[in-house]
Design a protein around this motif. Structure first.
Motif, short mmCIF file in Angstrom:
data_model
loop_
_atom_site.label_atom_id
_atom_site.label_comp_id
_atom_site.label_asym_id
_atom_site.label_seq_id
_atom_site.Cartn_x
_atom_site.Cartn_y
_atom_site.Cartn_z
N PRO A 28 9.86 1.23 6.67
CA PRO A 28 9.34 2.13 7.72
C PRO A 28 8.04 2.82 7.31
N ARG A 29 7.69 2.79 6.03
CA ARG A 29 6.40 3.33 5.60
C ARG A 29 5.24 2.46 6.08
N ARG A 30 5.55 1.20 6.40
CA ARG A 30 4.51 0.25 6.85
C ARG A 30 4.66 -0.11 8.33
N TRP A 31 5.90 -0.18 8.82
CA TRP A 31 6.14 -0.69 10.17
C TRP A 31 6.79 0.37 11.05
N THR A 32 6.37 0.45 12.29
CA THR A 32 7.02 1.31 13.27
C THR A 32 8.25 0.58 13.81
N ALA A 33 9.37 1.27 13.89
CA ALA A 33 10.64 0.66 14.36
C ALA A 33 10.85 -0.70 13.71
#
Length: 398
Positions: A319-324
């Motif tokens: 989640p630090r890189r991708w939303t949902a």
């Protein structure tokens, strides 16, 4: 200045069957424990966050592939087969084979294959959809790569069924010598013997990828000794990973009917769909590297010669890189996922896999109004790959 600290020690077996069945809880545990953790079971350091996995993948000088991309350390242990010149080599040994294969599998080659593969996918889908319920693993995900890719390499028709158990065992050997490795060993002399025999010049048709690799040897771009090993790299890494990528995208659409409707409305999203499925399911879950000298990463020091285990699947849902990150979403830009690796050793055949997926999804989208699970799918366990053994689908014709 980064503060160096000892990573959290975790007593977990990522190659245990409970984690192979569902790796997501362990991935979350590893990500939340810190940028680097230490797996006591195997005496290796683990990276599960996107930032550190990406950094290690792109730092081939600091984290080498030549000592093996599995748990086994080639500095001290003899590999069970000659190492791959693509996967298990670094510059300068890696350079010429990579350049040759990148050209062989380049845009010009894919343009030549495109129309034939699209037509082949149409025929396969027409045949399969004579049944409204079927297991998509053997009927689509395995069937399509096994009919188009060996043709492109220049293999004969007989014996292609050997490619799947060979690839399965190869990817199992990147983990520990557990029950999955032992299960595949009895067949390996026969299966690997067949695969190695197909790499010889006289076994390959004159118009395929394999013949082009041998032609590169004739020109002096690579040596005659390297040519069969490069052909073998195509056969060992070019089938299983695509099979599991296709199964991943079919499962993604069966589990997300709204996304299937969107693909039918916007068929140009077929390639995005494949990359998003590779991010979401990560058919290749893990790879190892070996520290060259003491290497600092994520606030920890990896001593010279020690192994790191990169959790590609965990990075692809960080989640630090991708939303949902747990959602399969065609409105997402999945570029940047590490499902095909990253940097110098990034999968050289990824565009071939994308074309296979585009062909299959395009043919299916024309004929299927809805795709749904007809029964609970069953996982196939592998030390490196996330795969399906069965994927029962029900198709509602358009």
């Amino acid at each position: 200045m980064t503060t160096v600290q000892a990573p959290s020690a975790i007593d977990a077996d990522p190659f245990g069957h409970e984690h192979l069945e569902d790796p997501l809880p362990l991935h979350e545990q590893l990500r939340e424990a810190g940028p680097v953790t230490y797996l006591t079971r195997y005496d290796v350091f683990a990276l599960a966050r996107y930032e550190q996995v990406h950094a290690a993948l792109t730092d081939w000088q600091g984290f080498q592939s030549a000592a093996g991309v599995g748990l086994s350390n080639f500095r001290h242990e003899k590999p069970w087969r000659p190492p791959s010149l693509l996967l298990e080599a670094d510059p300068p040994r890696h350079d010429a084979p990579r350049a040759v294969l990148a050209k062989v599998l380049g845009p010009r080659a894919l343009r030549r294959l495109r129309d034939g593969w699209l037509a082949d996918a149409e025929r396969l889908v027409d045949d399969v959809l004579s049944d409204t319920e079927f297991d998509a693993v053997p009927r689509l995900a395995e069937a399509f790569p096994l009919r188009v890719f060996p043709d492109a390499v220049g293999l004969g028709r007989d014996g292609r069924e050997n490619l799947l158990p060979y690839g399965d065992h190869l990817f199992n050997t990147f983990g520990p010598e557990n029950d999955l490795v032992r299960k595949g060993q009895p067949r390996m002399p026969e299966v690997s013997g067949w695969v190695n025999a197909q790499c010889a010049r006289d076994r390959l048709s004159p118009d395929g990828f394999g013949a082009q690799i041998w032609a590169a040897a004739d020109r002096g771009d690579i040596t005659a000794e390297q040519a069969p090993l490069i052909v073998r790299s195509l056969l060992s890494a070019g089938v299983d990973t695509t099979v599991h990528g296709l199964a991943a995208v079919l499962y993604a659409f069966a589990a997300n009917p709204g996304q299937w409707r969107r693909l039918r409305d916007e068929p140009h999203l077929a390639r995005t769909a494949f990359d998003e499925a590779v991010r979401w399911q990560s058919p290749v879950q893990t790879f190892f590297r070996t520290a060259v000298g003491d290497q600092e990463i994520g606030g920890a020091v990896i001593p010279d010669g020690r192994k790191i285990l990169m959790f590609l699947g965990a990075a692809n849902r960080d989640p630090r890189r991708w939303t949902a990150p747990d959602a399969f979403d065609l409105s997402r830009d999945p570029s940047g996922h590490v499902g095909f690796g990253m940097g110098l050793h990034q999968c050289v055949g990824q565009h071939v896999a994308r074309l296979e997926s585009e062909a299959l999804l395009t043919a299916l989208a024309r004929r299927a109004d809805r795709i749904e699970l007809a029964a609970t799918p069953v996982r196939h366990h592998n030390n490196t790959l996330r795969a399906w053994k069965t994927l029962p689908l029900r198709i509602h014709p358009a």
